[in-house]
Design an enzyme around this catalytic site. Structure first.
Site, PDB file in Angstrom:
ATOM      1  N   TYR A 259       0.687  -1.437  -0.083  1.00 37.57           N
ATOM      2  CA  TYR A 259       0.180   0.062  -0.052  1.00 37.57           C
ATOM      3  C   TYR A 259       0.980   1.413  -0.024  1.00 37.57           C
ATOM      4  CZ  TYR A 259      -4.802  -2.038   0.730  1.00 37.57           C
ATOM      5  OH  TYR A 259      -5.887  -2.690   0.919  1.00 37.57           O
TER       6      TYR A 259
ATOM      7  N   LYS B  55       3.386 -15.238   2.778  1.00 39.50           N
ATOM      8  CA  LYS B  55       3.480 -15.950   1.462  1.00 39.50           C
ATOM      9  C   LYS B  55       4.938 -16.161   1.268  1.00 39.50           C
ATOM     10  CE  LYS B  55       1.803 -17.626  -2.468  1.00 39.50           C
ATOM     11  NZ  LYS B  55       1.038 -19.149  -2.411  1.00 39.50           N
TER      12      LYS B  55
ATOM     13  N   ASP C 229      -2.753 -18.280   0.887  1.00 41.45           N
ATOM     14  CA  ASP C 229      -3.604 -18.897  -0.043  1.00 41.45           C
ATOM     15  C   ASP C 229      -4.558 -20.101   0.805  1.00 41.45           C
ATOM     16  OD1 ASP C 229      -1.307 -20.187   0.155  1.00 41.45           O
ATOM     17  OD2 ASP C 229      -1.537 -20.936  -1.937  1.00 41.45           O
TER      18      ASP C 229
ATOM     19  N   ASP D  48      -6.400  -7.111   4.308  1.00 42.43           N
ATOM     20  CA  ASP D  48      -7.582  -6.455   3.620  1.00 42.43           C
ATOM     21  C   ASP D  48      -8.359  -7.460   2.936  1.00 42.43           C
ATOM     22  OD1 ASP D  48      -8.946  -4.011   2.244  1.00 42.43           O
ATOM     23  OD2 ASP D  48      -8.032  -4.801   0.565  1.00 42.43           O
TER      24      ASP D  48
ATOM     25  N   ASP E  80     -12.252  -8.873   4.575  1.00 45.73           N
ATOM     26  CA  ASP E  80     -13.640  -9.163   3.911  1.00 45.73           C
ATOM     27  C   ASP E  80     -14.172 -10.379   3.737  1.00 45.73           C
ATOM     28  OD1 ASP E  80     -13.557  -6.262   3.160  1.00 45.73           O
ATOM     29  OD2 ASP E  80     -14.089  -6.606   1.066  1.00 45.73           O
TER      30      ASP E  80
HETATM   31  C1  IPM Z   1     -10.403  -1.103   3.968  1.00 43.88           C
HETATM   32  C2  IPM Z   1     -10.528  -0.582   2.685  1.00 43.88           C
HETATM   33  C3  IPM Z   1      -9.395   0.265   2.081  1.00 43.88           C
HETATM   34  C4  IPM Z   1      -8.278  -0.618   2.206  1.00 43.88           C
HETATM   35  C5  IPM Z   1      -9.651   0.907   0.864  1.00 43.88           C
HETATM   36  C6  IPM Z   1     -10.913   1.891   0.761  1.00 43.88           C
HETATM   37  C7  IPM Z   1      -8.314   1.972   0.444  1.00 43.88           C
HETATM   38  O1  IPM Z   1     -10.778  -1.522   1.603  1.00 43.88           O
HETATM   39  O2  IPM Z   1     -10.168  -0.379   4.781  1.00 43.88           O
HETATM   40  O3  IPM Z   1     -10.359  -2.370   4.208  1.00 43.88           O
HETATM   41  O4  IPM Z   1      -8.013  -1.087   1.294  1.00 43.88           O
HETATM   42  O5  IPM Z   1      -7.376  -0.660   3.240  1.00 43.88           O
HETATM   43 MG    MG Z   2     -10.661  -3.558   2.464  1.00 47.70          MG
END
Ligand code: IPM
Ligand code: MG
Length: 351
Positions: free
Chosen positions: A143, A188, A220, A244, A248
């Site tokens: 990032y 990884k 993975d 990240d 999710d």
């Molecule tokens: C998160 C989001 C952010 C990230 C984006 C909006 C930059 O997906 O906080 O998980 O990738 O960190």
């Molecule tokens: Mg995110």
């Protein structure tokens, strides 16, 4: 803590709708725990690009740095999507805040509510008993490494220093000490040099925490294990991008990404609290977004930054009660709106 100051950054899409509900809740429960919150609101993200030309207007970083905590909604949306490397992007505000405030440790707890076991696409027997915490490194890695274009190529660089790995690993071990004493470090290391350094440093940190079990998992495989046996995880510590993606994925264990809170913390200074979900432009402005992730983020803020753990507990119990009673927004198959759920939470939290 008496009088505290919180900067609210509603941002884009559903951000303002969900932050409004969290603010109402905080204003109602914090005083019951001896804390009075004064709010200061600023534009960040796409709305700030529209108003000022840039995603993080002058003075916002300073306002955040001088506050006791920051509550953020979400940033971004198709309106500002571009592949032009020189155009401003809403997400730059969030990344600049994380870096500028030194928020290297991002805590994303995943604990499905029993009332929602059947809301997850995963079978109940797989998710029952899941209580995990993703500790995501937040200010390093791909990032923040060098990036650019050298037509016809583009590159992003993943760089980690020993110190960046050490400090987030320490946070993970500290968190595990108050939980089930188990850390899974995700990397990884079979391919990436930065992951081999990650593993080396995490092993060194583990030596200082003899009571805590450490295992390593390739990312993975971790993605697969997360959905096949999520209840086996306690604390997952991982680098920025893996965290990240995995957070999710982990959200679906709880039934909806509209439920997951997060706290971003540094060594000193204010923490930043935000839902894991994004700005959901498809449902923005319609009053149907689930405010629970932001309300639970506000609870984390009350606990970690504002010295009001009892108020935090009120919000968390209210969420459990409201879900237990069968109240659902659309992401969970119900028909209630953002404000209606906010009203129910308010009533339950102040009862
Ligand atoms: C998160 C989001 C952010 C990230 C984006 C909006 C930059 O997906 O906080 O998980 O990738 O960190
Ligand atoms: Mg995110």
């Amino acid at each position: 803590m008496g009088d505290v100051r919180v900067v609210s950054l509603p941002g884009d899409g559903i951000g303002p709708e969900v932050v409004a509900e969290a603010r109402r809740l905080v204003d109602a429960v914090a005083p019951l725990d001896g804390v009075t919150v004064s709010w200061e609101e600023h534009l960040v993200g796409g709305c700030a690009i529209d108003a000022t030309g840039g995603p993080l207007p002058d003075g916002v970083m300073e306002a955040c740095a001088g506050a006791d905590a920051v509550l953020l909604g979400a940033v971004g949306g198709p309106r500002w999507d571009t592949t032009d490397p020189d155009a401003p992007r809403p997400e730059q505000a969030l990344l600049a805040l994380r870096a500028g405030l030194g928020l290297f440790a991002n805590l994303r707890p995943v604990r499905p509510f029993p009332a929602l076991y059947d809301a997850s696409p995963l079978r109940r027997e797989r998710i029952e008993g899941t209580d995990l915490l993703v500790v995501r490194e937040l200010t390093g890695g791909i990032y923040f490494g060098a990036r650019g274009r050298r037509e016809p190529e583009a590159f992003d660089t993943c760089v980690y220093s020993r110190e960046e790995i050490r400090r987030v690993a320490e946070r993970a071990f500290a968190a595990a000490a108050g939980r089930r004493a188990k850390v899974t470090s995700v990397d990884k290391a079979n391919v990436l040099e930065s992951s081999r350094l990650w593993r080396e440093v995490v092993v060194e940190v583990a030596a200082g925490h003899p009571g805590i079990a450490l295992d390593h998992m390739l990312v993975d495989n971790a993605a697969m294990q997360l959905v096949s046996r999520p209840a086996d995880f306690d604390v997952i510590v991982t680098e920025n991008m893996f965290g990240d993606i995995l957070s999710d994925e982990a959200a679906m264990i709880s039934g909806s990404i509209g439920l997951l809170p997060s706290a971003s913390l540094g060594d000193a200074g204010p923490g930043l609290y935000e839902p894991v979900h994004g700005s959901a432009p498809d449902i923005a402005g319609r009053g149907v977004a689930n405010p629970i992730a932001t309300c639970l983020s506000a609870a984390m803020m009350l606990r970690h930054s504002l010295g009001a753990p009892a108020a935090a507990g009120r919000i968390e119990s209210a969420v459990a009660q409201v879900l237990e009673a069968g109240h659902r927004t659309r992401d969970l198959g119900g028909a209630l709106g953002t404000r209606e759920v906010g009203d129910l939470l308010l009533a339950a939290a102040t009862a």
